[in-house]
Scaffold this active site. Structure first.
Site, PDB file in Angstrom:
ATOM      1  N   ASP A 270       7.021   2.565   6.079  1.00 58.07           N
ATOM      2  CA  ASP A 270       6.804   1.927   4.775  1.00 58.07           C
ATOM      3  C   ASP A 270       6.901   2.932   3.632  1.00 58.07           C
ATOM      4  O   ASP A 270       7.545   2.667   2.608  1.00 58.07           O
ATOM      5  CB  ASP A 270       5.442   1.234   4.738  1.00 58.07           C
ATOM      6  CG  ASP A 270       5.390  -0.008   5.611  1.00 58.07           C
ATOM      7  OD1 ASP A 270       6.311  -0.199   6.428  1.00 58.07           O
ATOM      8  OD2 ASP A 270       4.430  -0.790   5.488  1.00 58.07           O
TER       9      ASP A 270
ATOM     10  N   SER B  27       0.832  -1.215   0.000  1.00 54.65           N
ATOM     11  CA  SER B  27       0.000   0.000   0.000  1.00 54.65           C
ATOM     12  C   SER B  27       0.860   1.255   0.000  1.00 54.65           C
ATOM     13  O   SER B  27       0.522   2.260  -0.625  1.00 54.65           O
ATOM     14  CB  SER B  27      -0.945   0.009   1.205  1.00 54.65           C
ATOM     15  OG  SER B  27      -0.227   0.145   2.416  1.00 54.65           O
TER      16      SER B  27
END
Length: 393
Positions: free
Chosen positions: A200, A142
């Site tokens: 991330d 994502s």
């Protein structure tokens, strides 16, 4: 407004060392995976805005006239525009709090599109995204998606320049532009995950290896490219439950567990030191010996703190039978693991190990860690099979 076609990619991420210890103020090392998410932006002339996500069987188009009614005049990137999110949730028909992959991706797309184009002339376009990363496996899929979205739309609005030179197949942005990409990608991650750490999207933006400590993310300037096997046990797990389990153990046995976390912290710091040495001097077998020992020690520690799983034990046993060293990456309790491959590890060993792991019911990829972050590409620099998927729409 017309936009230029562009092709962008960003890497996934793995945690090399420091899982769970980072929650308790210790160092974690996050690395980029050379499994990438690719985004193709193509201009249209029919007044439509479309998104194509073949990995999750999603293709949606809207009329520009519909989207103009939702516009945001805010280009605030420090905090999420809650009112715009609320309007967008209603627009796509989401009523409950838990979003599926398709709804999350659409919401992030519309939020960044409207935030960056909403106060001006909105372009008609199709955005196609395809990923080599499995979704929902804790590998930063994502975030790679959000980084690609941010880079594509910032380029399209002129907020950042195209980094491609005529003689180059790929281009990277300067530090200032990467910081802007990262900021907008973090907004996408907030929409998808609610309260992300920011690790991330930072890995997706800068690539290489990042040091994460007490909320601060520091990209390390140079790291060696390391070959690995990445294995997905396909055992579902809840990060929230696993974090709570570790916290409960620490509260129950503080004098036992705190030294374990201190040891995990020392493993991260030792690994960082070795990897830095590998960029400054000739790489030797001793460097790999240390990295392998650290992997084994850390995997035992992760079992001690309660985030192991029989599927991960099997992964370690299968790879150890061929002289390789493995550990979990991410939350644990199933999920994914990484196996270090030495430069001299031959293809027979690699292919045999991958077959053994697939016979266990796992998915397995040969890849590398430490590669570049977000990039813009000429189409000829991207594998034909990827371009074929992206060109279907």
């Amino acid at each position: 407004m017309e936009v230029r076609d562009c092709l962008i990619s960003a890497p996934g991420k793995a945690i090399l060392h420091g899982e769970h210890a980072v929650v308790h103020g210790k160092v974690a090392l996050a690395v980029s995976l050379n499994l990438r998410t690719y985004l193709k932006l193509k201009a249209r002339s029919d007044g439509k805005v479309c998104i194509n996500l073949p990995n999750i069987d999603t293709f949606v188009c809207w009329e520009l006239s519909e989207l103009k009614q939702l516009t945001s005049s805010s280009e605030e990137i420090q905090r999420l525009d809650a009112e715009l999110v609320k309007r967008l949730r209603k627009f796509i028909g989401v009523t409950n709090e838990n979003l599926d992959s398709s709804a999350s991706a659409i919401l992030a797309f519309l939020y960044i599109y409207l935030s960056l184009f909403g106060s001006g002339d909105m372009p008609s376009l199709t955005m196609s995204v395809w990923s080599e990363l499995p979704t929902g496996a804790g590998l930063g899929s994502s975030a790679a998606y959000s980084v690609c979205l941010a880079a594509a739309f910032l380029c399209a609005t002129g907020n950042i320049p195209t980094p491609l030179k005529e003689w180059e197949q790929t281009g990277r942005w300067c530090q200032e532009d990467l910081e802007l990409i990262n900021s907008w990608a973090f907004q996408g991650e907030k929409i998808i995950h609610g309260n992300p750490s920011g690790v991330d999207n930072a890995v997706g933006t800068w690539g290489g290896m990042l040091r994460f400590l007490a909320g601060k993310i520091i990209p390390l300037s140079r790291v060696p490219l390391l070959r690995i096997l990445l294995t997905n046990t396909k055992v579902p797990r809840s990060t929230k439950v696993l974090v709570a389990r570790v916290k409960d153990k620490i509260n129950k046995f503080p004098s036992v567990m705190i030294p374990v976390l201190d040891s995990v912290d020392a493993i991260s710091c030792t690994c960082e030191k070795v990897l830095t040495e590998m960029t400054c001097e000739p790489i030797t077998g001793d460097h790999y010996n240390i990295l392998e020992e650290l992997i084994d020690i850390n995997q035992h520690h992760l079992n001690v703190i309660g985030v192991g799983h029989p599927s991960l034990d099997m992964l370690c046993q299968v790879t150890a039978a061929r002289g390789l060293h493995s550990k979990l990456t991410g939350a644990g309790g199933g999920g994914c693991g990484i196996t270090l491959l030495r430069p001299e590890t031959d293809s027979t060993t690699v292919q045999g190990t991958m077959k053994d792991l697939r016979d266990c019911g796992y998915d397995c990829w040969e890849t590398s860690i430490g590669g570049p972050g977000v990039q813009q590409h000429f189409p000829s620099s991207v594998k034909e099979e990827i371009m074929e998927v992206l060109n279907r729409y």
